[in-house]
Design an enzyme around this catalytic site. Structure first.
Site, mmCIF file in Angstrom:
data_model
loop_
_atom_site.group_PDB
_atom_site.id
_atom_site.type_symbol
_atom_site.label_atom_id
_atom_site.label_comp_id
_atom_site.label_asym_id
_atom_site.label_seq_id
_atom_site.Cartn_x
_atom_site.Cartn_y
_atom_site.Cartn_z
ATOM 1 N N ASP A 94 19.451 -26.160 -23.728
ATOM 2 C CA ASP A 94 20.828 -25.780 -24.052
ATOM 3 C C ASP A 94 21.376 -26.772 -25.066
ATOM 4 O O ASP A 94 20.962 -27.938 -25.098
ATOM 5 C CB ASP A 94 21.719 -25.842 -22.802
ATOM 6 N N ARG B 24 17.984 -19.850 -29.362
ATOM 7 C CA ARG B 24 19.084 -19.045 -28.827
ATOM 8 C C ARG B 24 20.257 -19.313 -29.771
ATOM 9 O O ARG B 24 20.552 -20.466 -30.069
ATOM 10 C CB ARG B 24 19.478 -19.477 -27.410
#
Ligand SMILES: Cc1cc2nc3c(=O)[nH]c(=O)nc-3n(C[C@H](O)[C@H](O)[C@H](O)COP(=O)(O)OP(=O)(O)OC[C@H]3O[C@@H](n4cnc5c(N)ncnc54)[C@H](O)[C@@H]3O)c2cc1C
Length: 299
Positions: A125, A175
């Site tokens: 992340d 992502r």
């Protein structure tokens, strides 16, 4: 965001924890790994994938990082054992990024090794801008050893397109999201449209450099924009997926799934739910507004 919404989100931060918990339940699978497994199985039954996240970030001791690491290993074990259509998302600060970089590399390397053995994947992340350089450095090191690791890129950062360019030799799995942290105007776009424009520009760049992309958004404008780019650039379905957060826009999620797109849901679980919940509630002033109204009976 309107002044009223600004006031509402500030008030949310002053709410008692049980109240925040009540309204944020929709965004979290539960306190335990079993809850994330149950949620993943429900999604998998519909043909939807998940990525499991052990809640917690910016820890202050190595002991906490070691504990988070064991919980992540347990996630990988259960994905393997239960044959879940899932992978692991981690917050690098939870693995000691800001305490001891080399130790963090070691911890994440072990997770990538286990994930590779089980045929699954680890997503790093992206956190606030003080961590961007270190997370990209961590990613570069790991990417030289593993195919099953990827990073997140935030379209609100002005540096993003440059980062994609600079990483084209290694970064094959991204992502792409707008970004959730509050950043200074010097480094981040602030306008909704500029962020959207940079999102679609970044997506194009990612496809141009040959990356796989998790298109992470609930913004219809971006989803439609992404579909147009995919058609125009004739991007094969094996090179992207749509990603959404648990508890957000489930109708849109089901629609994309029904249209035949690969969809993955971010499924967080754990006892450290507070910071994550506050971020989600701030994103959604309508929910935050209900809390204020319910508590103060403003309606
Ligand atoms: C799978 C996934 C992973 C992510 N990982 C990261 C990460 O690593 N780092 C990072 O900085 N950010 C991450 N994010 C968060 C992201 O950066 C955005 O903050 C978030 O997705 C909201 O942006 P949006 O593109 O959905 O657009 P928005 O304009 O914020 O939302 C579009 C619409 O979706 C609905 N919506 C959005 N959020 C909520 C909510 N909380 N509750 C209810 N409805 C809502 C609203 O109807 C809104 O109008 C991730 C998001 C997703 C989907």
């Amino acid at each position: 965001m309107s002044i009223i919404n600004n006031i509402i989100v500030s008030v949310v931060q002053l709410m008692p924890k049980p109240v925040v918990r009540f309204f944020s339940n929709r965004y979290i699978a539960g306190d335990h790994l079993n809850d994330a497994v149950r949620m993943t199985k429900e999604l998998n039954k519909k043909g939807i994938y998940s990525t499991i996240d052990v809640l917690g970030e910016a820890i202050t001791t190595k002991e906490e990082a070691i504990n988070a690491h064991s919980q992540c290993l347990a996630v990988l074990e259960v994905i393997h054992k239960e044959k879940l259509m899932s992978n692991l998302s981690i917050k690098p600060t939870q693995m000691a990024l800001q305490i001891d970089f080399d130790f963090c590399v070691k911890q994440v390397r072990e997770l990538c090794t286990k994930a590779r053995e089980y045929g699954t994947f680890v997503r790093l992340d992206m956190e606030d801008a003080t961590t961007t350089d270190d997370i990209l450095r961590l990613h570069r090191i790991l990417r030289s050893e593993f195919d099953n690791v990827g990073v997140v890129i935030q379209s609100y950062l002005r540096r993003t397109v440059r980062d994609i360019e600079e990483q084209k030799d290694i970064a094959l799995n991204y992502r792409l999201c707008k970004g959730i942290y509050i950043e200074a105007e010097e480094i981040a776009f602030k306008g909704r449209e500029e962020i959207q424009e940079n999102y679609l520009l970044s997506l194009r760049k990612m496809f141009e450099v040959g990356a796989y992309v998790g298109i992470a958004t609930h913004d219809i404008y971006l989803i439609e924009g992404a579909k147009k780019i995919i058609n125009e650039m004739k991007v094969d379905a094996s090179r992207y997926e749509f990603q959404m957060l648990l508890g957000v826009k489930e109708d849109l999620r089901d629609q994309l799934n029904a249209e035949g797109f690969k969809v993955r849901i971010y499924v967080p679980f754990g006892k450290d739910w507070y910071k994550y919940s506050i971020r989600r509630l701030k994103e959604n002033p309508q929910v935050a507004g209900h809390i204020v109204k319910n508590i103060f009976s403003l309606n």
